[in-house]
Design an enzyme around this catalytic site. Structure first.
Site, PDB file in Angstrom:
ATOM      1  N   ALA A   1       0.779  -1.237   0.000  1.00  0.00           N
ATOM      2  CA  ALA A   1       0.000   0.000   0.000  1.00  0.00           C
ATOM      3  C   ALA A   1       0.811   1.287   0.000  1.00  0.00           C
ATOM      4  O   ALA A   1       0.319   2.314  -0.480  1.00  0.00           O
ATOM      5  CB  ALA A   1      -0.923  -0.002   1.225  1.00  0.00           C
TER       6      ALA A   1
ATOM      7  N   CYS B   1       2.470  -0.303 -12.218  1.00  0.00           N
ATOM      8  CA  CYS B   1       2.947   0.881 -12.943  1.00  0.00           C
ATOM      9  C   CYS B   1       4.049   0.462 -13.916  1.00  0.00           C
ATOM     10  O   CYS B   1       5.103   1.085 -13.995  1.00  0.00           O
ATOM     11  CB  CYS B   1       3.437   1.957 -11.974  1.00  0.00           C
TER      12      CYS B   1
END
Length: 448
Positions: free
Chosen positions: A260, A376
């Protein structure tokens, strides 16, 4: 008049910023240290504490410009040097790169760029003998450099060949060139706001993107902007803000955010009313996540653990978000060191970890629960292929295609299968600094 002979001379303005920039460029290119490690936390360059905000911003721009334009800089300097960049004196190499970057792409007078680069090498024992060479080469660069840049403007030299080859094979040569071109520009600052994006865009002299992100050009320190101290927004690339929105209405639902930190997606989920459990293996990163949530006045349970090994709660989650560790090639526009630190051989180990995280998430997810997987990365093994392999192995999972209406009608960022795929060349703008997105992949799955 009092004697001044014992007063130490003050340092030439701007030299300290360039000295630290040279150290950090050397750290990336020769010691394989990331920019994040050198700019923040316990391993940060000790000299950063002494820099004023203006000099710190200059230092960051110097480093980013060198790394963003490294291939082109190499071409220009190789044309201006008879024997190549000195390999026995890293400071001479860094001084040449920093000087040329200022001359070619930054709003710095040529004479200042040359003079300060010469002073850089003069202050280094191993490099001092190259002061004359640095002076001569950078003066030639001021006269001839821009023409040498134009010679290779279409060759995408600022990407490692292995990465350009992969992107050309997967996305097509034209798209790969557009992506490389987009990566050559300094990016904007993107903000996720708690509410009233239009009002904050006006107040911050920015604009509101179709997805609701506020985009602006940063002048100075982020922490000095209106709304920062009050926790009204957080920094988050527009593409990175999309995956957490794909759950739909999550008010009152239990959601695990795996891997996270630093917490942008955790904040989105908490703001939407979910009961969030944020897991990350790094104590330092979890501490930063807690600090960010505190500034934003948002609540989430935080856990320091390896998500693959974490036992989890007794009751399964309604939904899970995995922002998996990856090669991060989609973030090169904001983290240009990634292009030069990553190797193609890194992909296999990371895809294996991603599969372990995906399988672990299934054991933590309720029947009927939603799983959002994102990375990403621009590499298909870490996105499309990872999900195809999972769906083939797990008949209990099905893909729920993302609709264009969920991403502000931007159907160009959706794949034929209904997954999210953003590219650096998406969302173009007449001002290249206000265009582009990080490269992101996301898929939405439901456990039956």
């Amino acid at each position: 008049m009092p004697s001044q002979r014992f007063v130490p001379p003050s340092e030439v303005p701007g030299l300290a910023a360039r000295r630290i920039a040279a150290d950090i460029v050397d750290g990336v290119l020769h010691k394989h240290r990331t920019l994040d490690d050198q700019l923040d936390g316990g391993g940060a360059h000790p000299g950063l504490k002494t820099l004023a905000d203006r000099d710190r911003a200059l230092m960051r721009r110097l480093v980013a410009t060198v790394l963003r334009r490294l291939g082109t800089l190499g071409h220009v300097l190789s044309r201006l040097l008879d024997k190549g960049i000195p390999s026995d004196a890293p400071r001479a190499q860094s001084a040449l790169l920093i000087g040329a970057a200022q001359i070619l792409w930054m709003d710095v007078p040529d004479h200042a760029a040359v003079d300060l680069s010469v002073r850089l090498v003069q202050s280094d024992r191993r490099a001092a003998r190259y002061a004359g060479l640095v002076n001569a080469v950078l003066r030639r660069c001021a006269r001839e450099g821009k023409a040498l840049v134009e010679e290779v403007a279409t060759q995408s030299l600022d990407l490692p060949p292995w990465l350009l080859a992969r992107w050309s094979a997967h996305y097509g040569e034209a798209t790969a060139r557009d992506m490389a071109l987009a990566l050559g520009h300094e990016p904007s600052l993107d903000l996720t706001v708690k509410s009233d994006a239009a009002q904050w865009a006006s107040r911050l002299h920015g604009e509101t993107l179709p997805t609701g992100t506020v985009r602006m050009l940063l002048h100075g320190s982020v922490t000095m902007l209106p709304g920062f101290a009050e926790g009204q927004w957080w920094v988050q690339d527009a593409a990175a803000a999309l995956p957490a929105r794909l759950f739909g209405d999550i008010k009152g639902k239990s959601i695990a955010d795996l891997c996270a930190a630093p917490g942008g997606k955790t904040a989105q989920l908490a703001l939407a009313g979910a009961h969030v459990t944020a897991i990350d293996r790094s104590p330092a990163r979890v501490a930063r996540l807690r600090e960010n949530l505190g500034r934003l006045s948002l609540q989430a349970e935080t856990v320091v653990a390896d998500a693959v090994e974490w036992a989890g709660p007794t009751e399964a989650f309604d939904a899970i978000l995995i922002d998996a560790p990856c090669t991060s090639t989609g973030t090169i526009r904001r983290h240009p060191d990634v292009a030069w630190l990553r190797q193609e051989s890194d992909i296999a180990a990371l895809t294996a970890l991603q599969q372990r995280l995906l399988r672990k998430s299934l054991s933590l997810l309720k029947s009927g629960g939603t799983l959002i997987y994102c990375t990403c990365s621009l590499e298909p093994e870490e996105g499309e292929q990872a999900i195809a392999a999972l769906l083939a192995a797990e008949p209990a999972l099905r893909r729920v295609p993302i609709e264009a209406s969920e991403v502000a009608g931007l159907d160009e960022i959706l794949t034929a299968e209904g997954d999210l795929r953003t590219l650096p060349s998406h969302l173009p703008n007449a001002d290249p600094k206000l265009g582009g997105l990080d490269g992101f992949y996301a898929a939405r799955l439901v456990k039956s």
